[in-house]
Design an enzyme around this catalytic site. Structure first.
Site, PDB file in Angstrom:
ATOM      1  CG  ASP A   1      57.404  15.561  33.592  1.00 36.26           C
ATOM      2  OD1 ASP A   1      56.498  14.903  33.104  1.00 36.26           O
ATOM      3  OD2 ASP A   1      57.306  16.054  34.753  1.00 36.26           O
ATOM      4  CG  ASN A   2      57.038  13.112  37.372  1.00 32.16           C
ATOM      5  OD1 ASN A   2      57.909  13.946  37.258  1.00 32.16           O
ATOM      6  ND2 ASN A   2      55.914  13.397  37.591  1.00 32.16           N
TER       7      ASN A   2
ATOM      8  N   GLY B   1      62.237  23.236  38.220  1.00 28.77           N
ATOM      9  CA  GLY B   1      61.681  24.519  38.605  1.00 28.77           C
ATOM     10  C   GLY B   1      62.021  24.802  39.907  1.00 28.77           C
TER      11      GLY B   1
ATOM     12  NE  ARG C   1      64.655  13.975  43.581  1.00 25.96           N
ATOM     13  CZ  ARG C   1      63.807  14.550  42.791  1.00 25.96           C
ATOM     14  NH1 ARG C   1      62.424  13.874  42.905  1.00 25.96           N
ATOM     15  NH2 ARG C   1      63.731  15.218  41.774  1.00 25.96           N
TER      16      ARG C   1
ATOM     17  NE  ARG D   1      63.879  14.875  36.013  1.00 24.74           N
ATOM     18  CZ  ARG D   1      62.851  14.894  37.049  1.00 24.74           C
ATOM     19  NH1 ARG D   1      61.935  14.347  37.074  1.00 24.74           N
ATOM     20  NH2 ARG D   1      63.636  15.389  38.031  1.00 24.74           N
TER      21      ARG D   1
ATOM     22  CE  LYS E   1      60.605  17.428  44.592  1.00 19.76           C
ATOM     23  NZ  LYS E   1      60.034  16.043  44.516  1.00 19.76           N
TER      24      LYS E   1
ATOM     25  CG  ASP F   1      56.962  28.892  45.543  1.00 21.34           C
ATOM     26  OD1 ASP F   1      57.287  27.845  45.029  1.00 21.34           O
ATOM     27  OD2 ASP F   1      56.373  28.985  46.586  1.00 21.34           O
TER      28      ASP F   1
HETATM   29  P1  AMP Z   1      56.086  17.569  39.238  1.00 18.32           P
HETATM   30  O1  AMP Z   1      54.624  17.752  39.475  1.00 18.32           O
HETATM   31  O2  AMP Z   1      56.588  17.887  40.808  1.00 18.32           O
HETATM   32  O3  AMP Z   1      56.770  16.434  38.667  1.00 18.32           O
HETATM   33  O4  AMP Z   1      56.427  19.152  38.443  1.00 18.32           O
HETATM   34  C1  AMP Z   1      56.206  19.223  37.252  1.00 18.32           C
HETATM   35  C2  AMP Z   1      57.107  20.406  36.922  1.00 18.32           C
HETATM   36  O5  AMP Z   1      56.713  21.509  37.679  1.00 18.32           O
HETATM   37  C3  AMP Z   1      58.541  20.287  36.740  1.00 18.32           C
HETATM   38  O6  AMP Z   1      59.105  21.046  36.117  1.00 18.32           O
HETATM   39  C4  AMP Z   1      58.977  21.106  38.175  1.00 18.32           C
HETATM   40  O7  AMP Z   1      60.298  21.489  38.277  1.00 18.32           O
HETATM   41  C5  AMP Z   1      57.855  22.297  38.182  1.00 18.32           C
HETATM   42  N1  AMP Z   1      57.463  22.825  39.660  1.00 18.32           N
HETATM   43  C6  AMP Z   1      56.794  21.927  40.494  1.00 18.32           C
HETATM   44  N2  AMP Z   1      56.496  22.688  41.665  1.00 18.32           N
HETATM   45  C7  AMP Z   1      57.141  23.882  41.558  1.00 18.32           C
HETATM   46  C8  AMP Z   1      57.414  25.129  42.265  1.00 18.32           C
HETATM   47  N3  AMP Z   1      56.824  25.200  43.438  1.00 18.32           N
HETATM   48  N4  AMP Z   1      58.193  26.083  41.701  1.00 18.32           N
HETATM   49  C9  AMP Z   1      58.678  25.941  40.418  1.00 18.32           C
HETATM   50  N5  AMP Z   1      58.567  24.969  39.681  1.00 18.32           N
HETATM   51  C10 AMP Z   1      57.986  23.824  40.179  1.00 18.32           C
HETATM   52 MG    MG Z   2      58.436  15.896  38.296  1.00 17.71          MG
END
Ligand code: AMP
Ligand code: MG
Length: 492
Positions: free
Chosen positions: A250-251, A90, A174, A181, A111, A123
């Site tokens: 997903d992580n 995202g 990164r 994943r 990122k 965003d």
């Molecule tokens: P994370 O918690 O960073 O592993 O992200 C979980 C999901 O939320 C993933 O699909 C990320 O791409 C999405 N995501 C996290 N932060 C943002 C952001 N600021 N804008 C868009 N997508 C986000």
């Molecule tokens: Mg993630």
């Protein structure tokens, strides 16, 4: 002149439903705050170009380097146990893949580089604080010798991002041996797309597990290999006191690297139930729960692979179950071997696990600092006088004395010299970890004062975690009570 990167984009050559083609969104005024020069060189990229004004444009997504084929990868995932059929990159964009100095294919990903079709309500941006945290912690992990994604660069965008308040925006570059994943497999499994699963599995095998190519049952081999790497990874985390914080599927990287540094933390005083993440209210991802969660995630991975194992569903399930049962043994092997080295034991002994556990139990009761206890134990191995430096870490120092007697008896049975034992212990018991209060301090200096000197100094210290570095002794110290960080927050 456009800068050309020696990209080869194998993921972008996979079927169109694996990703969305999307370019980064240009930012106002990119400024490079850090380039990882040795890593750039290792990746075959020219560090001088990356440090030039054009480099800052590339590393912020304002300009695309020649050879890039930018994509956002599709994936799903279980977040805190709840399945989300579509997550995806995202706020990250894969520019392409390069072959590094070791012949290993590496993804180069931005990122925080703007919205993608997977952004949902986000965003697409990243704030400076979490970018610096990921930079520091991932590089510290690499220096500790633990598989991890790397940080190539950090750039401030000259724009603000709105979180609880307005914060400076930043982009992290990164590097990963891939960004595939468990959730990537889940994305296709949830859609019943077996052909895509097979293509993905074949891609992963060719890329990460080529030794399986010539085997008869490569998909079973894939599950087994991913189990082995995750078991080893989580054991290594526990051995340095690391808490990932968001072990969602997903992580969880298929290559076995630590990925997606969010509210992660290294613990100070030892507590198996330790949680730092503000969103982990039930302690699902607590320190000592991590092996169990890794197995849970691997079970979700195994479920995705079932249609590739066999047309006979029962047979496929049985095979998966048998393989999943190897996790415990793999984990214990790495964990016990690691603990043995931490205690300076050369030979294997039935009671090693018991000896280690007895120390950990006292550490938990006495709130002893995890990192310092083992580091100082390394000194005490050569000099019983140095016991006093260990015992003072416990609220009731006598608790250590009884254990120490048992330990000295055990090491006394081994033929190795004190020097040999110390060398073994110092190579596995770091003096320096990215302590939370230090990480917070460098973020504060950067965000509030545009001062990156503390960030640079912390990186310098953490690049040699197993050396004493007397000039930086203060960095080895746990936080004073008023410096203690009790909670960490998500990277978003
Ligand atoms: P994370 O918690 O960073 O592993 O992200 C979980 C999901 O939320 C993933 O699909 C990320 O791409 C999405 N995501 C996290 N932060 C943002 C952001 N600021 N804008 C868009 N997508 C986000
Ligand atoms: Mg993630």
């Amino acid at each position: 002149m456009t800068v050309h990167f020696p990209f080869q984009n194998t993921y972008a050559a996979l079927p169109a439903n694996f990703f969305a083609r999307v370019a980064p969104t240009p930012v106002a005024a990119p400024r490079l705050i850090k380039l990882n020069r040795p890593l750039a060189i290792h990746l075959g990229l020219d560090p001088d170009i990356l440090e030039s004004p054009e480099g800052a444009e590339i590393l912020s997504g304002k300009t695309l380097p020649g050879g890039a084929d930018p994509i956002a990868m599709a994936y799903a995932g279980h977040q805190f146990g709840h399945f989300v059929p579509q997550l995806g990159d995202g706020r990250a964009i894969l520019l392409g893949e390069v072959i590094d100095g070791d012949g290993i294919r590496r993804d180069i990903q931005l990122k925080g580089s703007g919205p993608t079709p997977f952004s949902r309500r986000g965003d697409g941006r990243a704030a400076l604080g979490p970018v610096l945290r990921e930079y520091v912690v991932s590089e510290a992990m690499a220096a500790l010798g633990i598989p991890t994604t790397r940080s190539l660069a950090a750039v401030v965008t000259g724009e603000q991002v709105m979180r609880e308040t307005a914060l400076p925006g930043a982009v992290l570059t990164r590097v990963a041996s891939s960004h595939i994943r468990v959730g990537t497999f889940q994305y296709f499994a949830a859609r019943g797309d077996v052909e895509a699963l097979r293509s993905l599995a074949d891609h992963v095998i060719a890329r990460h597990y080529p030794e399986l190519l010539a085997t008869e049952r490569p998909y079973q081999g894939l599950l087994s290999a991913v189990i082995a790497r995750q078991a080893k990874l989580v054991a290594r985390w526990l051995l340095v006191g690391f808490i990932h914080g968001v072990m969602n599927t997903d992580n969880t990287s298929i290559s076995g690297e630590t990925i997606d540094y969010g509210p992660c933390a290294f613990m100070d005083s030892y507590d198996p139930a330790q949680v730092y993440s503000s969103i982990d209210e039930l302690g699902r991802y607590a320190y000592a729960n991590q092996p169990r969660i890794a197995l849970w995630n691997l079970t979700r991975f195994a479920e995705c692979l079932l249609p590739l194992f066999s047309d006979d569903k029962d047979k496929a399930v049985e095979e998966a179950q048998t393989l999943l049962m190897t996790f415990g043994e793999e984990f214990n092997l790495h964990y016990t071997t690691g603990l043995r080295a931490k205690l300076g034991l050369f030979a294997e002994h039935e009671d090693d696990q018991g000896l280690a556990q007895a120390l950990l139990d006292e550490m938990a009761k006495g709130a002893a600092d995890f990192t310092l206890t083992f580091r100082r134990l390394s000194e005490a191995a050569g000099d019983p006088e140095a016991d006093r430096n260990v015992r003072q870490l416990f609220t009731e120092p006598e608790a250590y004395d009884a254990w120490s007697e048992r330990w000295r008896q055990r090491i006394g049975q081994e033929p190795q010299s004190a020097n040999q034992r110390q060398a073994l212990m110092r190579a596995v018991n770091p003096a320096f970890i990215p302590r939370n209060h230090r990480v917070e301090a460098i973020i504060k200096a950067a965000v509030d004062g545009d001062d990156y000197r503390p960030f640079e100094e912390l990186l310098t210290v953490l690049s040699k975690p197993y050396e004493d570095q007397p000039e930086f002794a203060a960095y080895a110290e746990p936080p004073r009570p008023e410096e203690r960080v009790c909670q960490t927050f998500c990277g978003t």
